[in-house]
Write a protein that holds these residues in place. Structure first.
Motif, PDB file in Angstrom:
ATOM      1  N   PRO A 144       1.780  48.265  57.693  1.00 35.46           N
ATOM      2  CA  PRO A 144       2.731  48.649  58.740  1.00 35.46           C
ATOM      3  C   PRO A 144       2.610  50.111  59.178  1.00 35.46           C
ATOM      4  O   PRO A 144       2.578  50.404  60.376  1.00 35.46           O
ATOM      5  CB  PRO A 144       4.096  48.368  58.106  1.00 35.46           C
ATOM      6  N   ALA A 145       2.523  51.018  58.215  1.00 35.88           N
ATOM      7  CA  ALA A 145       2.537  52.438  58.571  1.00 35.88           C
ATOM      8  C   ALA A 145       1.281  52.860  59.332  1.00 35.88           C
ATOM      9  O   ALA A 145       1.268  53.916  59.962  1.00 35.88           O
ATOM     10  CB  ALA A 145       2.689  53.301  57.315  1.00 35.88           C
TER      11      ALA A 145
ATOM     12  N   ALA B  39       8.843  45.118  59.261  1.00 35.59           N
ATOM     13  CA  ALA B  39       8.294  45.655  58.003  1.00 35.59           C
ATOM     14  C   ALA B  39       8.503  47.164  57.946  1.00 35.59           C
ATOM     15  O   ALA B  39       8.367  47.841  58.969  1.00 35.59           O
ATOM     16  CB  ALA B  39       6.794  45.339  57.910  1.00 35.59           C
ATOM     17  N   PRO B  40       8.814  47.704  56.750  1.00 36.18           N
ATOM     18  CA  PRO B  40       8.997  49.157  56.649  1.00 36.18           C
ATOM     19  C   PRO B  40       7.733  49.882  57.107  1.00 36.18           C
ATOM     20  O   PRO B  40       6.661  49.629  56.570  1.00 36.18           O
ATOM     21  CB  PRO B  40       9.246  49.387  55.160  1.00 36.18           C
ATOM     22  N   GLY B  41       7.878  50.746  58.106  1.00 38.44           N
ATOM     23  CA  GLY B  41       6.728  51.467  58.638  1.00 38.44           C
ATOM     24  C   GLY B  41       6.239  50.915  59.955  1.00 38.44           C
ATOM     25  O   GLY B  41       5.494  51.570  60.682  1.00 38.44           O
TER      26      GLY B  41
ATOM     27  N   ILE C 161      10.045  56.364  62.126  1.00 37.06           N
ATOM     28  CA  ILE C 161      11.364  56.866  61.733  1.00 37.06           C
ATOM     29  C   ILE C 161      12.114  57.354  62.973  1.00 37.06           C
ATOM     30  O   ILE C 161      13.315  57.159  63.107  1.00 37.06           O
ATOM     31  CB  ILE C 161      11.199  58.007  60.692  1.00 37.06           C
TER      32      ILE C 161
ATOM     33  N   PHE D 259       8.020  43.545  50.492  1.00 35.75           N
ATOM     34  CA  PHE D 259       8.171  44.011  51.878  1.00 35.75           C
ATOM     35  C   PHE D 259       8.884  42.984  52.753  1.00 35.75           C
ATOM     36  O   PHE D 259       9.205  43.270  53.900  1.00 35.75           O
ATOM     37  CB  PHE D 259       6.801  44.370  52.459  1.00 35.75           C
TER      38      PHE D 259
ATOM     39  N   SER E 186      13.269  52.645  54.433  1.00 38.62           N
ATOM     40  CA  SER E 186      12.165  52.305  55.313  1.00 38.62           C
ATOM     41  C   SER E 186      11.046  53.345  55.183  1.00 38.62           C
ATOM     42  O   SER E 186       9.863  53.006  55.152  1.00 38.62           O
ATOM     43  CB  SER E 186      12.696  52.249  56.744  1.00 38.62           C
TER      44      SER E 186
ATOM     45  N   LEU F   1       9.301  52.798  51.693  1.00 34.72           N
ATOM     46  CA  LEU F   1       8.462  51.591  51.597  1.00 34.72           C
ATOM     47  C   LEU F   1       7.316  51.619  52.603  1.00 34.72           C
ATOM     48  O   LEU F   1       6.277  50.994  52.394  1.00 34.72           O
ATOM     49  CB  LEU F   1       9.314  50.340  51.776  1.00 34.72           C
ATOM     50  N   SER F   2       7.513  52.337  53.686  1.00 38.01           N
ATOM     51  CA  SER F   2       6.433  52.534  54.640  1.00 38.01           C
ATOM     52  C   SER F   2       5.262  53.235  53.959  1.00 38.01           C
ATOM     53  O   SER F   2       4.096  52.864  54.109  1.00 38.01           O
ATOM     54  CB  SER F   2       6.978  53.370  55.796  1.00 38.01           C
TER      55      SER F   2
END
Lengths: 420, 261
Positions: free
Chosen positions: A144-145, A289-291, A295, B135, B177, B180-181
């Protein structure tokens, strides 16, 4: 105004208790629910409907990319578009689009879009979505990131591949190619119009403005909720000193037309309910999903896309709420005209992606609603932006002398040269 | 426990490090959830060792996450922090994701540490025993996998925040977030960056610690780690799931001190 008839291609045979019995319509939906024999009928019906939309006067016909789900059956929209390119010759073919971070190498997108543009005689509208988190991260395993970084690199590669006239080496972080040398190249120069579908990431606005791409807001919560987000986009357009052509923006809207408001409810309510209850039954843990979002976007609190709260709301929505709150524009041609005018002026958009096939709507209702919209709504909305009527920057520029293969085939049938 | 900011040399990542105690240097690397508000096991270890607990970029006050993208970046960053602290041959303890990083560090520079403790480390994958996808968890789903005592887990995971307050919830959501990112760069979508290919280089004396009731990474993984690291000892902890340092600090600290000496 430009109207593109979009088919999401949902699976229309999700059981009545789908929501209660299943974790999610996306990612881990049991694939035993898919029946390829029925699928054969479904694909052809959906593609026939897209061709029908052209025949009643829609400017464009559209498809998109999703994976592992019962919401939309086009893992490869280019296959659908290729079929449409042979069987139509007037409408723009809007592929909104290919998730460019998922192709390895993404030169594949440059090639396939060029093929579509060439086969269709220059009718392609090329969409570059990041893809939903369900598709991009959970189904296709992208980190994701790093997804947006990979997307940016793919975009740079495709743009260069379409435009450069000599082979070049591309030393990317995710793609290293010694020889990039596109064959074939697109008809439209320098490249087909590019559409960026967004679900609410603010970085996307600047990206669209940097390159003068169309920003397409895709949402199922309707135009009243969409306004907040698009207002943000138009503020950004103004701040960047760009002109405010409504053709910089597109909006996807679910639309149901009947002879009367009552008939619209009677004909379409069950299919709209199918869509919101089954096709959008997405496990909250797959939505974001995180990322996947930066932010900055999270902090800007513009998450109007599918969130857990909205998810919880869907099954409780009545027809009246769906219509009153603008999730769906439905009713008689007069009602739909009025609501569409509110939408177009309110959001300041020149392109509408019309979602007229909804959920498990049968073919006859889809065509009925489509025809009413084309005949009794569309003509009244055509000239809503008179001051921008010559602005074709975001529309395709087909060859004047393009072939009409669908007519050649039809002629051959009539002449008895093809079996009926 | 007091904390301070340090900067890694040349890459210039700002890291917050918690520090206490005196004696042999011991570096603790936290898991994907980060350090909690209270970490009593670190205080206990500080009675005997000079404890350092750095936070990864994107965790707590540490920044510079955009500079770390893949496993090698994370591993080198681990050694950069050790260097910035001026430590020589520390003990390394890594928990969960921190265990993965610590094991990678020990493979990369096997002579630069004294002893290694891996607490329910991630980093291996057994196809017959897939690890649940953290996730795709909803916030309320974590505790049941991570803690033997779910209620204790829920309290620790939220750090005493009132998540019914929308502002607190939003802040928690964004911080989570961000963490975990960052974790996703080495754990998503499958927490396996081919450590098993490099683990032959890991020669330090090693202790593997596992909660008997770990529902996130089942104990079958403990056996796999032991198989890959022939010199490793194994300690299983009763009434603990994936978070033994927090769930059973007494038993955890006893096992660690017995091993480190």
């Amino acid at each position: 105004m430009k109207f593109t008839w979009f088919n999401l291609m949902p699976w229309p045979y999700l059981p009545d208790d789908f929501r209660e019995k299943n974790h999610s319509v996306w990612v881990d939906i049991p694939n035993t629910l898919y029946d390829p024999k029925k699928g054969h009928q479904v694909y052809h019906q959906y593609m026939d409907q897209l061709e029908y939309a052209e025949s009643v006067g829609f400017d464009g016909i559209g498809c998109n990319e999703h994976h592992q789900n019962g919401y939309g059956l086009m893992p490869s929209p280019n296959i659908i578009a290729a079929g449409l390119a042979r069987r139509t010759s007037q409408a723009a073919i809007a592929v909104i689009g290919n998730s460019i971070a998922l192709y390895n190498p993404p030169i594949r997108v440059a090639e396939e879009f060029a093929m579509l543009d060439v086969i269709s005689g220059g009718r392609l509208l090329a969409g570059f979505p990041v893809g939903t988190s369900m598709d991009t991260n959970y189904c296709y395993g992208q980190i994701p990131a790093l997804t947006r970084d990979k997307y940016a690199e793919a975009h740079e590669l495709i743009r260069r591949a379409w435009q450069e006239e000599e082979p070049f080496a591309f030393d990317g972080k995710y793609n290293q190619l010694r020889y990039v040398n596109l064959w074939p190249k697109p008809i439209q120069k320098p490249h087909p119009p590019i559409y960026i579908p967004g679900g609410g990431s603010i970085e996307t606005w600047d990206f669209c403005l940097d390159y003068d791409y169309n920003y397409s807001y895709l949402s199922f919560t309707g135009y009243l909720r969409g306004k907040k987000l698009l207002d943000g986009y138009w503020d950004r357009v103004a701040k960047r000193g760009k002109d405010e052509s409504p053709y910089r923006g597109a909006f996807a809207q679910t639309i149901c037309v009947a002879e009367t408001d009552q008939e619209a409810e009677k004909l379409y309510a069950e299919h709209v309910s199918y869509f919101y209850n089954r096709c959008l039954h997405i496990h909250g843990g797959f939505a974001d999903a995180p990322g996947y979002r930066t932010i900055k976007t999270l902090q800007a609190n513009v998450l109007t896309a599918i969130s857990e709260d909205v998810q919880k709301l869907f099954p409780t929505l009545t027809w009246k709420q769906l219509v009153d709150e603008g999730y769906v524009i439905a009713g008689s041609p007069a009602t739909v005209r009025d609501r569409m005018k509110d939408l177009i002026k309110g959001l300041h958009v020149g392109h509408i992606f019309c979602l007229i096939h909804v959920g498990n709507m049968p073919d006859w209702k889809t065509r009925y609603s489509t025809k009413l919209f084309a005949e009794k709504v569309m003509p009244y909305l055509r000239d809503m932006w008179p001051e921008w009527k010559d602005d074709n920057r975001w529309w395709c520029k087909p060859l004047e002398d393009r072939l009409q293969p669908e007519k050649t085939i039809e002629q051959a049938r009539q002449d008895g040269r093809l079996p009926l | 426990m007091k904390s301070r900011m340090i900067e890694t040399k040349r890459r210039g990542i700002n890291v917050r490090v918690f520090e206490a105690g005196s004696g042999a240097p011991l570096v603790f690397l936290h898991g994907a959830g980060g350090l909690f508000a209270e970490n009593p096991f670190l205080d206990r270890l500080a009675e005997r060792y000079h404890v350092f607990a750095p936070e990864l970029p994107a965790y707590g006050e540490s920044t510079g996450e955009e500079l770390l993208e893949d496993m090698l970046d994370f591993t080198l960053h681990g050694w950069d922090v050790v260097a910035a602290l001026g430590l020589s041959k520390p003990h390394l303890i890594g928990h969960s994701m921190g265990g993965m990083i610590a094991a990678e560090m020990a493979c990369l520079a096997p002579n630069d540490l004294t002893k290694l403790v891996l607490v329910a480390p991630v980093g291996l994958w057994i196809p017959e025993h897939p690890i649940p996808d953290i996730f795709a968890f909803l916030p309320h789903e974590f505790a049941q996998y991570l803690f033997y005592d779910r209620a204790q887990g829920e309290a620790l995971l939220t750090g005493g925040l009132d998540l019914k307050n929308p502002e607190a919830l939003s802040e928690f959501y964004i911080a989570n977030s961000r963490r975990l990112s960052m974790a996703g760069k080495i754990l998503f979508p499958i927490p396996n960056r081919r450590l098993s290919k490099r683990v032959y280089r890991l020669t330090a004396p090693t202790l593997v610690v596992w909660g008997k009731n770990d529902l996130l990474i089942p104990t079958v993984y403990a056996a796999y780690w032991q198989k890959l690291i022939p010199q490793a000892q194994l300690t299983l902890i009763d009434k603990a799931a994936h978070m033994p340092p927090y769930e059973q600090p007494e038993a955890f600290v006893t096992a660690v001190t017995r091993f480190l000496g």
